[in-house]
Scaffold this motif. Structure first.
Motif, short mmCIF file in Angstrom:
data_model
loop_
_atom_site.label_atom_id
_atom_site.label_comp_id
_atom_site.label_asym_id
_atom_site.label_seq_id
_atom_site.Cartn_x
_atom_site.Cartn_y
_atom_site.Cartn_z
N GLY A 30 0.81 -1.21 0.00
CA GLY A 30 0.00 0.00 0.00
C GLY A 30 0.85 1.26 0.00
N THR A 31 0.17 2.36 -0.21
CA THR A 31 0.82 3.67 -0.18
C THR A 31 0.97 4.12 1.27
OG1 THR A 31 -0.20 4.23 -2.29
CG2 THR A 31 0.63 6.07 -0.96
N PRO A 32 2.15 4.60 1.67
CA PRO A 32 2.30 5.09 3.03
C PRO A 32 1.33 6.24 3.34
CG PRO A 32 4.44 4.83 2.00
CD PRO A 32 3.40 4.66 0.92
N VAL A 54 -4.87 -0.58 18.15
CA VAL A 54 -4.39 -1.90 17.75
C VAL A 54 -2.87 -1.96 17.91
CG1 VAL A 54 -4.23 -3.55 15.84
CG2 VAL A 54 -6.28 -2.14 16.09
N GLU A 55 -2.40 -2.95 18.66
CA GLU A 55 -0.96 -3.12 18.86
C GLU A 55 -0.35 -3.85 17.67
OE1 GLU A 55 2.05 -4.47 22.43
OE2 GLU A 55 0.11 -5.50 22.27
N ARG A 56 0.75 -3.33 17.15
CA ARG A 56 1.42 -3.89 15.97
C ARG A 56 2.93 -3.93 16.20
NH1 ARG A 56 -2.30 -3.98 11.95
NH2 ARG A 56 -4.09 -2.60 12.18
N VAL A 57 3.58 -4.86 15.51
CA VAL A 57 5.04 -4.90 15.48
C VAL A 57 5.49 -3.92 14.40
CG1 VAL A 57 7.07 -6.29 14.92
CG2 VAL A 57 5.24 -7.26 16.34
N PRO A 58 6.39 -2.99 14.73
CA PRO A 58 6.87 -2.05 13.71
C PRO A 58 8.10 -2.57 12.98
CG PRO A 58 7.68 -1.39 15.85
CD PRO A 58 6.83 -2.62 16.08
N LEU A 59 8.20 -2.23 11.71
CA LEU A 59 9.44 -2.36 10.96
C LEU A 59 9.95 -0.93 10.83
CD1 LEU A 59 7.76 -4.99 10.10
CD2 LEU A 59 9.33 -5.03 8.17
N TRP A 60 11.02 -0.62 11.55
CA TRP A 60 11.54 0.74 11.64
C TRP A 60 12.32 1.09 10.38
CZ3 TRP A 60 9.37 3.31 15.39
CH2 TRP A 60 8.97 2.64 16.54
N PRO A 61 12.53 2.39 10.14
CA PRO A 61 13.36 2.79 8.99
C PRO A 61 14.77 2.21 9.12
CG PRO A 61 12.23 4.70 9.93
CD PRO A 61 12.01 3.55 10.88
N PHE A 96 4.11 9.42 18.44
CA PHE A 96 4.71 10.04 17.26
C PHE A 96 3.74 9.95 16.10
CE2 PHE A 96 5.92 5.58 17.11
CZ PHE A 96 5.73 5.22 15.78
N VAL A 97 4.03 10.73 15.06
CA VAL A 97 3.30 10.68 13.80
C VAL A 97 4.34 10.38 12.73
CG1 VAL A 97 1.93 12.00 12.14
CG2 VAL A 97 1.56 12.32 14.60
N ALA A 98 4.02 9.44 11.84
CA ALA A 98 4.95 9.08 10.76
C ALA A 98 4.16 8.45 9.62
CB ALA A 98 6.01 8.11 11.26
N ARG A 99 4.76 8.50 8.45
CA ARG A 99 4.14 7.83 7.29
C ARG A 99 4.49 6.35 7.36
NH1 ARG A 99 1.69 10.79 3.89
NH2 ARG A 99 2.05 9.54 2.03
N GLY A 100 3.45 5.53 7.30
CA GLY A 100 3.65 4.09 7.39
C GLY A 100 2.64 3.32 6.59
N ASP A 137 10.39 5.74 6.03
CA ASP A 137 11.09 7.03 5.92
C ASP A 137 11.26 7.69 7.29
OD1 ASP A 137 12.14 9.46 5.16
OD2 ASP A 137 10.33 10.14 4.13
N ALA A 138 12.48 7.69 7.79
CA ALA A 138 12.75 8.31 9.09
C ALA A 138 12.44 9.80 9.09
CB ALA A 138 14.21 8.08 9.50
N ALA A 139 12.56 10.45 7.94
CA ALA A 139 12.31 11.90 7.87
C ALA A 139 10.84 12.24 8.08
CB ALA A 139 12.79 12.44 6.54
N SER A 140 9.94 11.26 7.99
CA SER A 140 8.50 11.54 8.16
C SER A 140 8.07 11.55 9.63
CB SER A 140 7.67 10.51 7.38
OG SER A 140 7.64 9.25 8.04
N PHE A 141 8.97 11.20 10.55
CA PHE A 141 8.62 11.13 11.98
C PHE A 141 8.59 12.51 12.61
CE2 PHE A 141 9.47 6.77 11.30
CZ PHE A 141 9.00 6.05 12.37
N THR A 142 7.52 12.78 13.35
CA THR A 142 7.42 13.98 14.17
C THR A 142 6.82 13.60 15.51
OG1 THR A 142 5.23 14.55 13.32
CG2 THR A 142 7.13 15.54 12.19
N VAL A 143 7.08 14.40 16.51
CA VAL A 143 6.50 14.19 17.82
C VAL A 143 5.53 15.33 18.08
CG1 VAL A 143 6.99 14.05 20.30
CG2 VAL A 143 8.56 13.01 18.65
#
Length: 146
Positions: A30-32, A54-61, A96-100, A137-143
């Motif tokens: 899908g599209t982030p 919903v709790e999810r396992v993240p795949l980090w940048p 945090f807010v990020a594109r995922g 994309d790590a650059a999409s993370f904001t707090v």
């Protein structure tokens, strides 16, 4: 699966590079989109994210590091490329807010039937039922401001 060189600092974590070695076609197609998430910490040391309850396992940048900073109380730090640090412990968790992309595939994370990969092994260890989420994309993370 990325693991720290000192095994006493955590149980490991996944990053989006784990989708390439071995290749995992058909997952995270899908599209982030912008997602608001809160870190969570499971008793077994898995650092997860909660999105929409919903709790999810993240795949980090790629380039992210997740380490156990203290053991009493247990506190984990997620260090993203670019310098952003997120923390979670038994009493508090950063948001945090990020594109995922939440994985839309129900196919197993395996190359050959019955042969586990780093992703499938980590998902089994964490015991999370919901599909994982990838943050490419790590650059999409904001707090968000409190």
């Amino acid at each position: 699966m990325t693991t720290p060189s000192d095994t006493s600092v955590g149980t490991g974590f996944l990053d989006v590079g784990d989708l390439r070695d071995p290749p995992m076609p058909g997952h995270f197609t899908g599209t982030p989109v912008e997602l608001e998430a809160r870190l969570a910490l499971r008793a077994n040391g898995c650092v997860t994210v909660v999105i929409g309850g919903v709790e999810r396992v993240p795949l980090w940048p790629d380039g992210t590091d997740v380490v156990e900073e203290t053991t009493d109380p247990r506190r984990y730090v997620v260090s993203l490329p670019g310098g952003l640090r997120l923390t979670v412990d038994t009493g508090r968790a950063d948001t945090f807010v990020a594109r995922g992309v939440v994985d839309g595939s129900s196919r197993p994370f395996e190359v050959e039937p019955g042969l586990p990969t780093a992703i499938s092994s980590f998902l089994a260890f964490c015991k999370i039922v919901a599909q994982p989420v990838a943050f490419p994309d790590a650059a999409s993370f904001t707090v968000p401001k409190p």
